[in-house]
Write a protein that holds these residues in place. Structure first.
Motif, PDB file in Angstrom:
ATOM      1  N   UNK A   1       0.828  -1.213   0.000  1.00  0.00           N
ATOM      2  CA  UNK A   1       0.000   0.000   0.000  1.00  0.00           C
ATOM      3  C   UNK A   1       0.858   1.257   0.000  1.00  0.00           C
ATOM      4  N   UNK A   2       1.973   1.231   0.744  1.00  0.00           N
ATOM      5  CA  UNK A   2       2.891   2.377   0.726  1.00  0.00           C
ATOM      6  C   UNK A   2       3.359   2.651  -0.707  1.00  0.00           C
TER       7      UNK A   2
ATOM      8  N   UNK B   1       2.195   5.982  -2.936  1.00  0.00           N
ATOM      9  CA  UNK B   1       3.199   6.977  -3.330  1.00  0.00           C
ATOM     10  C   UNK B   1       3.219   7.185  -4.848  1.00  0.00           C
ATOM     11  N   UNK B   2       3.163   6.082  -5.608  1.00  0.00           N
ATOM     12  CA  UNK B   2       3.147   6.195  -7.073  1.00  0.00           C
ATOM     13  C   UNK B   2       1.877   6.897  -7.537  1.00  0.00           C
ATOM     14  N   UNK B   3       0.728   6.542  -6.942  1.00  0.00           N
ATOM     15  CA  UNK B   3      -0.534   7.181  -7.315  1.00  0.00           C
ATOM     16  C   UNK B   3      -0.502   8.676  -7.012  1.00  0.00           C
TER      17      UNK B   3
ATOM     18  N   UNK C   1       5.771   8.378   1.233  1.00  0.00           N
ATOM     19  CA  UNK C   1       5.899   9.823   1.053  1.00  0.00           C
ATOM     20  C   UNK C   1       5.025  10.333  -0.093  1.00  0.00           C
ATOM     21  N   UNK C   2       3.730  10.183   0.047  1.00  0.00           N
ATOM     22  CA  UNK C   2       2.813  10.655  -0.999  1.00  0.00           C
ATOM     23  C   UNK C   2       2.941  12.165  -1.191  1.00  0.00           C
ATOM     24  N   UNK C   3       2.984  12.909  -0.086  1.00  0.00           N
ATOM     25  CA  UNK C   3       3.106  14.366  -0.187  1.00  0.00           C
ATOM     26  C   UNK C   3       4.404  14.788  -0.839  1.00  0.00           C
ATOM     27  N   UNK C   4       5.492  14.101  -0.510  1.00  0.00           N
ATOM     28  CA  UNK C   4       6.786  14.418  -1.119  1.00  0.00           C
ATOM     29  C   UNK C   4       6.762  14.138  -2.613  1.00  0.00           C
ATOM     30  N   UNK C   5       6.107  13.047  -3.037  1.00  0.00           N
ATOM     31  CA  UNK C   5       6.012  12.725  -4.465  1.00  0.00           C
ATOM     32  C   UNK C   5       5.260  13.823  -5.216  1.00  0.00           C
TER      33      UNK C   5
END
Length: 406
Positions: free
Chosen positions: A82-83, A87-89, A296-300
């Protein structure tokens, strides 16, 4: 008629944090000098979280592994999946938002010569691998959570063969440190009060007006991930209404992370939230510190949006394959972003290199990133940190449903 006793009850922690937030804003507006002075409270709070988090992670992971029963599922693999997906999404959403609302920057901002961005994805991955083999004392001092996870797991496996008394002593130590963590978290209202008052007093929000569109794209993409993409992922995993969980995590974890601006500092808050949600300790004691490093979704989103802002400013054409490659690079680079304020910004030159943009121009974009970081980094950290708990809870609840059905 006597007043209801409920009227005089002590408000909950979230309510106290909101009170601290409002009080900080009022103080900064009435007396900027006093607002800057109380910034010490915020510094103490964040420092306390950062001080206790590394010890907590090392001991908690060691205790969880040492007391783990053979054959019991921990749920780490699905959480890691899920991580990665999340992150890719998020990177794809950041790219899509940048094409829907193209932003042009004024690149006359001075480059920050003292910053040293990584030279490529290989360097980012190499740094991550080397962190695993870091000296344990240095890992504690530097807050290297990948290294602490490795040492904690290693000690835990070694102590599986220790006496019952030794393993119980380790579990008692983890309980004692957890108690200290809860004590530090109770200081959150005072910490938020000091952080808000000092930030508004020292920098204000006037400097952000020139970058309103850029901030709109960044924060809008992060809100879309938090309120649309993450709930869809949770629903796909649990087949339940995802919003009670998502909103709880945003309230209990996201608000604190927004002000501390550090995924690492928010680890104790997330561990406490997982405990309150009744999740499996053997899963969250490892998954939460790991998420603070690689989820790190926000960082992506930050890397994608700011890199494409430079592309749009320079008039560089971008085809679909390159945009998809940028999403992958942003996702991988985000995993290497440190869990400290502004960690994702140094990955922007790496992504800009895909389009042949020079380091000089890329570092000007980084400088702009620090200007908008008052809001961008706060929103990014809130998304990163709250998503850690969302995904761990989703997997834990799915496993619980399967166990009850079986």
């Amino acid at each position: 008629m006597p007043a209801s006793p409920a009227l005089f009850r002590r408000p909950g922690l979230v309510a106290q944090i909101v009170i601290g937030l409002v009080a900080g804003i009022v103080l900064a507006l009435l007396s900027p000098r006093a607002g800057a002075a109380v910034g010490l409270l915020g510094t103490i709070f964040v420092s306390a979280l950062k001080a206790v988090a590394p010890v907590l992670v090392l001991v908690l992971v060691a205790a969880s592994v040492a007391t783990h029963r053979h054959g019991e599922k921990t749920g780490i693999k699905p959480v890691l999946a899920l991580y990665l997906v999340g992150t890719v999404l998020a990177a794809l959403i950041g790219v899509a938002a940048s094409f829907m609302f193209p932003t042009v920057l004024d690149l006359r901002a001075p480059a920050e010569a003292s910053l040293a961005p990584p030279g490529g994805i290989g360097e980012v991955l190499r740094t991550l691998v080397l962190k695993i083999f870091d000296n344990p004392v240095n890992a504690l001092v530097q807050g290297n959570y990948i290294g602490l996870l490795a040492w904690g797991a290693g000690l835990g496996f070694a102590l599986r063969h220790a006496t019952e008394g030794t393993r119980q002593a380790l579990a008692d130590l983890a309980t004692a440190i957890t108690w200290l963590v809860r004590l530090v978290i109770r200081l959150a209202p005072l910490g938020v009060f000091g952080i808000v008052a000092s930030v508004l007093a020292e920098s204000g929000l006037g400097a952000l007006q020139a970058y309103a569109q850029l901030l709109g794209v960044l924060v809008g993409a992060m809100l879309f991930v938090a309120l649309v993409a993450n709930p869809l992922i949770v629903f796909a995993v649990t087949r339940r209404n995802p919003y009670p969980l998502v909103l709880t995590c945003l309230r209990e974890s996201g608000i604190t992370a927004f002000f501390t601006r550090s995924s690492a500092a928010n680890i104790p808050v997330n561990l406490e939230l997982c405990r309150k949600l009744g999740l499996d300790e053997e899963t969250y004691s490892i998954a939460i510190p790991l998420g603070a490093t690689i989820n790190m979704a926000g960082a992506a989103i930050t890397i994608s949006v700011l890199s494409l802002a430079a592309v749009h400013t320079l008039g560089i054409p971008v085809d679909l394959p390159t945009a998809l490659l940028l999403s992958v690079v942003a996702a991988i680079g985000a995993c290497g972003a440190s869990g400290v304020p502004g960690g994702s910004l140094l990955l922007i030159p790496l992504a800009c290199g895909l389009f042949g943009i020079s380091d000089d121009i890329a570092m000007q974009v980084v400088a702009i990133g620090f200007i908008v970081g008052v809001v961008q980094d706060s929103a990014e950290t809130a998304l990163n940190s709250s998503t850690d708990v969302v995904f761990v809870a989703a997997v834990s609840r799915r496993e619980a449903d399967r166990a009850s059905a079986g």
